[in-house]
Design a protein around this motif. Structure first.
Motif, short mmCIF file in Angstrom:
data_model
loop_
_atom_site.label_atom_id
_atom_site.label_comp_id
_atom_site.label_asym_id
_atom_site.label_seq_id
_atom_site.Cartn_x
_atom_site.Cartn_y
_atom_site.Cartn_z
N PRO A 188 6.79 -9.17 16.75
CA PRO A 188 6.75 -8.01 15.87
C PRO A 188 6.90 -8.38 14.39
N ILE A 189 6.41 -7.49 13.55
CA ILE A 189 6.65 -7.59 12.11
C ILE A 189 7.08 -6.21 11.60
N THR A 190 7.79 -6.21 10.48
CA THR A 190 8.19 -4.96 9.83
C THR A 190 7.51 -4.89 8.47
N VAL A 191 6.72 -3.82 8.26
CA VAL A 191 5.92 -3.66 7.04
C VAL A 191 6.62 -2.66 6.13
N SER A 192 6.86 -3.06 4.89
CA SER A 192 7.48 -2.17 3.89
C SER A 192 6.48 -1.68 2.85
N GLU A 193 5.40 -2.45 2.61
CA GLU A 193 4.33 -2.01 1.70
C GLU A 193 2.99 -2.23 2.39
N ALA A 194 2.23 -1.14 2.57
CA ALA A 194 0.93 -1.23 3.23
C ALA A 194 -0.05 -2.02 2.39
N LEU A 195 0.05 -1.90 1.10
CA LEU A 195 -0.71 -2.67 0.11
C LEU A 195 0.18 -2.83 -1.12
N PRO A 196 -0.17 -3.72 -2.04
CA PRO A 196 0.68 -3.88 -3.22
C PRO A 196 0.83 -2.56 -3.98
N GLY A 197 2.10 -2.14 -4.15
CA GLY A 197 2.36 -0.92 -4.89
C GLY A 197 2.29 0.34 -4.06
N ILE A 198 1.96 0.26 -2.79
CA ILE A 198 1.90 1.45 -1.91
C ILE A 198 2.96 1.27 -0.83
N THR A 199 4.03 2.05 -0.94
CA THR A 199 5.15 1.93 -0.02
C THR A 199 4.83 2.60 1.31
N LEU A 200 5.25 1.95 2.37
CA LEU A 200 5.17 2.56 3.70
C LEU A 200 6.56 3.08 4.01
N LYS A 201 6.67 4.39 4.11
CA LYS A 201 7.98 5.02 4.21
C LYS A 201 8.09 5.87 5.49
N PRO A 202 9.10 5.62 6.33
CA PRO A 202 9.97 4.43 6.28
C PRO A 202 9.19 3.18 6.70
#
Length: 338
Positions: A188-202
């Motif tokens: 598994p991986i945990t993604v915090s930004e889908a692309l640079p400057g675009i936050t994946l929340k949560p």
């Protein structure tokens, strides 16, 4: 007139009869004095008759020979030792041995109600098959399906994470997830930004292929569509996700197929947040004549270029408030988009 040869024949016959009569008269005294003996001859006993005059003693009452005279029976190498010692057999002519009264009785055969031993039966047949195996998959709970976690190739995972880094996705590797019953992710991986400057929340926990599909969809379809349809709202800054990894069945049902969320292959997108204006929430927009409606229909249709499953609010009641996006592999590269 009498012939001479006839006279000779008559005289010969007469002489023969007289001779027989004389013999009988001479033997009469001897025949009269002859008598039968008072007792006839008795039959002689056979040699083995002496043994049959008395009953043969039973083995349990006979005096057993000493252990030196009769060797103890040795078990074969592939046989188990008997639970109780076998009594010594008395010497004598070979006869069928009788079981002593103190011998241990043989174990009773299993009753017909007990399952007989034998090779395993095919699934769905016989008492050895669990009851849940007889149910169709749609009626099985997650525990009854006996699923396992799919292993992932180290080489493929490394290639995928390299592609994420090239796109500027912010993520981190996390330990293997195993929640039982087939729920979990091997790498598994945990993604915090889908692309640079675009936050994946949560932040979302998924498999790398799902994160890579999300990043490409965002870069190549969502951002261009938002620039064309909603330029006044400025730059896209946040993607709000409703569900990433979660151990459950499809649509959170009690029975049925496992959800792709439980394997790390899916993510649900609830809304898009821009620098200005209101969030664009995902909802039913089939008849929406605005550019916002056009934006949502465009990104929904484009999702099938990157994901193998796209379910939007028009698909069913369970998806009225989000996009369901997953990367399940189907035979022949089949994709389901609604």
């Amino acid at each position: 007139m009498r012939y001479p040869h006839a006279i000779d024949m008559t005289e010969t016959d007469a002489l023969r009869k007289l001779s027989i009569l004389a013999i009988l008269l001479a033997a009469a005294p001897f025949l009269a004095g002859a008598r039968l003996p008072p007792h006839g001859p008795l039959p002689q006993p056979r040699p083995e008759a002496a043994d049959t005059t008395s009953p043969t003693p039973l083995p349990d009452k006979a005096e057993p020979p000493s252990p030196d005279d009769v060797p103890a029976p040795q078990p074969k190498p592939d046989m188990k030792e008997p639970e109780a010692p076998v009594p010594d057999q008395p010497s004598g002519p070979p006869t069928e041995p009788k079981k002593p009264e103190s011998a241990k009785p043989e174990p009773a055969k299993p009753s017909p109600a007990e399952p007989m031993q034998g090779p395993p039966l095919p699934p769905g047949q016989g008492p050895q098959t669990p009851e849940e195996d007889n149910k169709p998959p749609a009626e099985q709970t997650l525990e009854e399906q006996h699923l396992t976690i799919e292993p992932e190739s180290d080489a493929e995972h490394a290639e995928c994470t390299a592609a994420l880094k090239a796109l500027g996705v912010v993520f981190k590797d996390v330990p293997r997830i195993d929640d039982g019953n087939g729920c979990g992710i091997d790498k598994p991986i945990t993604v915090s930004e889908a692309l640079p400057g675009i936050t994946l929340k949560p932040e979302a926990t998924v498999r790398c292929p799902a994160a890579l599909a999300l990043a490409r969809w965002m870069k190549e379809s969502v951002i261009p569509a938002a620039s064309a349809a909603l330029p006044e709202q400025g730059r896209l800054t946040t993607v709000n996700q409703a569900t990433s990894y979660m151990c459950r069945l499809r649509n959170s049902a009690g029975t049925g197929k496992i959800s792709e969320h439980a394997r790390g292959n899916a993510i649900d997108i609830a809304s898009f947040h821009f620098e200005k204006g209101e969030d664009v929430a995902v909802r039913s927009r089939r008849e929406d004549p605005t550019l916002t409606g056009a934006f949502q229909r465009t990104v929904s249709a484009a999702g099938c270029l990157y994901f193998t499953t796209v379910l939007d609010p028009e698909s069913d009641a369970a998806h009225e408030t989000h996009f369901h996006l997953d990367v399940i592999e189907r035979k022949g590269g089949y994709r389901y988009c609604h």
